[in-house]
Design an enzyme around this catalytic site. Structure first.
Site, short mmCIF file in Angstrom:
data_model
loop_
_atom_site.label_atom_id
_atom_site.label_comp_id
_atom_site.label_asym_id
_atom_site.label_seq_id
_atom_site.Cartn_x
_atom_site.Cartn_y
_atom_site.Cartn_z
N GLU A 167 0.79 -1.24 0.00
CA GLU A 167 0.00 0.00 0.00
C GLU A 167 0.82 1.28 0.00
OE1 GLU A 167 -2.85 -0.14 3.19
OE2 GLU A 167 -3.90 -1.84 2.34
N GLU A 368 -5.24 -8.65 1.03
CA GLU A 368 -5.90 -8.32 2.30
C GLU A 368 -7.37 -8.05 2.04
OE1 GLU A 368 -4.30 -5.02 4.60
OE2 GLU A 368 -2.25 -5.75 4.28
N GLU A 421 -3.22 -1.88 15.30
CA GLU A 421 -3.85 -1.27 14.14
C GLU A 421 -3.38 0.19 13.99
OE1 GLU A 421 -5.29 -2.27 11.49
OE2 GLU A 421 -5.92 -0.31 10.79
C1 PNW Z 1 -4.18 -1.65 5.65
N1 PNW Z 1 -7.08 4.18 5.10
O1 PNW Z 1 -4.08 -0.36 6.18
C2 PNW Z 1 -2.86 -2.29 6.01
O2 PNW Z 1 -2.21 -2.96 4.97
C3 PNW Z 1 -2.91 -3.13 7.25
O3 PNW Z 1 -1.64 -3.11 7.85
C4 PNW Z 1 -4.02 -2.65 8.16
O4 PNW Z 1 -4.01 -3.26 9.41
C5 PNW Z 1 -5.34 -2.88 7.43
O5 PNW Z 1 -5.33 -2.26 6.14
C6 PNW Z 1 -6.56 -2.39 8.18
O6 PNW Z 1 -6.50 -1.01 8.36
C7 PNW Z 1 -4.87 0.73 5.88
O7 PNW Z 1 -7.14 5.08 5.93
C8 PNW Z 1 -4.92 1.76 6.81
O8 PNW Z 1 -7.69 4.30 4.02
C9 PNW Z 1 -5.64 2.91 6.55
C10 PNW Z 1 -6.33 3.03 5.35
C11 PNW Z 1 -6.28 1.99 4.42
C12 PNW Z 1 -5.55 0.85 4.69
#
Ligand code: PNW
Length: 463
Positions: A167, A368, A421
């Site tokens: 990401e 994921e 998280e």
């Molecule tokens: C992803 N947003 O994170 C990550 O790859 C993981 O490590 C994480 O635990 C999971 O999704 C759940 O959050 C994100 O704000 C964090 O759009 C924030 C965002 C998107 C993905």
């Protein structure tokens, strides 16, 4: 009543985690701080001041965790390497203790017939590299390629699946744009530069690894969204175009087509003239991949700016959307998860079919997909029916996409277990396995048993 749905016989069923979210052992085995250690130890930046110092203590308990994976019947496990564990301070030779930890982890997975899937970078940049400029500095791309080659050199004999970045949207736009994630900086131009250098680092790493073992599966993981306008008006449709541009096409187009989307470059004109892009960069960034990983969680529903109405900030921060700060994110009143993210399984079909239709064909994996819910422990059991329903709906979406001809080859549930998280600390639970952070007791939830059954029957039972 729904039919039984069976997946292709080679479909890869897995679960995912990331180093900083589960390992702990933050100062052990020669590991040095990453930007997430610095960020989480800065008062006020994470919920309740939580840090990854101990997390799920996976650094010491990985054998117990692999036993649980084996009991679930996982075919594959996606995890990330901690850069400062492998290469303390982000430069120089590999740290034998760090390498040894991952070799033991991988060997134990292989002994349990679980295919290891390595992500090289899931956000834990060694702090000295941030002090030297971080991702907005071009040199970080070179450092990353060096680290990638080094890791592949010491682990490539036992790992076939390699993902460069997890990401890059989050690293660039949350890390340097809004500052909601480490390193917590807020500068729109720096965020756009970071995005470019992340992709450049990805391309350089792909080139370095591919030459050594051409038979390896190599790719990147992007977090992609379904995006739609609140209303079918020209201004809302334009807001959706902007957010689709920054969330999806800013990364898909360079990586799979070798060019930035012209409309996004135009949207960003006030932010940057893209002077940081050098001749030859786009060829490196678009080096051919054998895998594209997609992380899917939700849909963005957006509307045009309204004068005098400030868009709602994400967490404590200004905006994740350089040049499009005023676009409003709206909710439609449909069910949401504990992250407040709308539950939208048809959006996953949309994303998969779109990538298949608009970009050159590459095998796809959902690397994921999952949901945070407030889990209740009752008599030592967690009956997480909401999470089961979320997985079920999204796996049905995967099956629909496969039937429509999308080359989807596998699915990784996020996450194997509850973990750190990010800015939310331990207050959001995504796991199929419950973790008691006082005792480190692991308890498989109903979703773990349900997923084990999905894997065993290679599909979904009739309902
Ligand atoms: C992803 N947003 O994170 C990550 O790859 C993981 O490590 C994480 O635990 C999971 O999704 C759940 O959050 C994100 O704000 C964090 O759009 C924030 C965002 C998107 C993905």
């Amino acid at each position: 009543m729904t039919n039984e749905l069976i997946f292709p016989s080679t479909f890869l069923w897995g679960a995912a985690t990331a180093a900083y979210q589960i390992e702990g052992g933050a100062t052990e085995g020669g590991r040095t701080p990453s930007i997430w250690d610095t960020f989480s130890h800065t008062p006020g930046l994470t919920k309740l001041g939580h840090t990854g110092d101990v997390a799920c203590d996976h650094y010491h308990r990985f054998r117990e965790d692999i036993k649980l994976m084996a009991e679930m019947g996982l075919k594959s496990y996606r995890f990330s390497l901690s850069w400062p564990r492998i290469q303390p301070n982000g430069s120089g030779r590999a740290n034998p203790e760090g390498v040894d930890f991952y070799q033991r982890l991988i060997d134990d997975l292989l002994e349990h017939d679980i295919e290891p899937w390595v992500t090289l970078y899931h956000w834990d940049l060694p702090q000295p590299l941030q002090d030297a400029g971080g991702w907005p500095a071009r040199d970080t791309a070179e450092r990353f390629a060096e680290y990638a080659a080094l890791s592949h050199h010491v682990l490539g004999d036992r790992v076939r699946y390699w993902t460069t970045l997890n990401e890059p949207w989050c690293s660039a736009f949350l890390g340097y744009g809004s500052g909601a994630h480490a390193p917590g900086l807020s500068d729109a131009e720096a965020a756009v530069k970071a995005g470019h250098h992340l992709m450049l680092g990805h391309g350089l790493a792909v080139q370095a690894i591919r030459d050594v073992r051409p038979e390896h599966e190599l790719g990147i993981t992007l977090n992609l969204y379904a995006v739609s306008p609140q209303q079918d008006t020209p201004v809302d449709v334009d807001a959706a175009r902007r957010i689709d541009g920054l969330a999806n096409r800013f990364f898909l187009d360079p990586i799979l087509r070798g060019e930035y989307p012209a409309d996004v470059v135009e949207d960003l004109a006030k932010v940057t003239d893209f002077g940081h892009v050098r001749d030859g960069d786009m060829e490196i960034i678009s080096s051919p991949l054998s895998v594209l990983g997609i992380n899917y969680y939700s849909r963005h529903v957006v509307a045009a700016p309204v004068e005098g109405v400030e868009p709602e900030p994400y967490w404590r921060a200004p905006s994740n959307w350089p040049g499009s700060e005023q676009v409003r994110f709206v909710t439609r009143g449909v069910p949401v998860t504990d992250m407040n993210w709308e539950i939208d399984a048809p959006g996953l079909v949309e994303v998969l079919e779109r990538v298949h239709r608009e970009y050159p064909e590459v095998p796809l994996y959902i690397t994921e997909n999952g949901a945070a819910f407030v889990d209740e422990v009752v008599d030592g059991e967690v009956d997480d029916v909401d999470r089961v329903a979320y997985f079920d709906a999204h796996l049905r979406a995967c099956h629909t996409a496969i039937e429509a001809g999308v080359p989807l080859r596998g699915y990784f549930a996020w996450s194997l277990m509850d973990n750190f998280e990010w800015a939310w600390g331990y207050t959001k639970r995504f796991g199929m396995i419950h973790v008691d952070y006082d005792t480190q007791l692991r308890t498989p939830k109903s979703s773990a048993r349900w997923y084990a059954d999905v894997i065993r029957r290679n599909g979904l039972a009739a309902q």
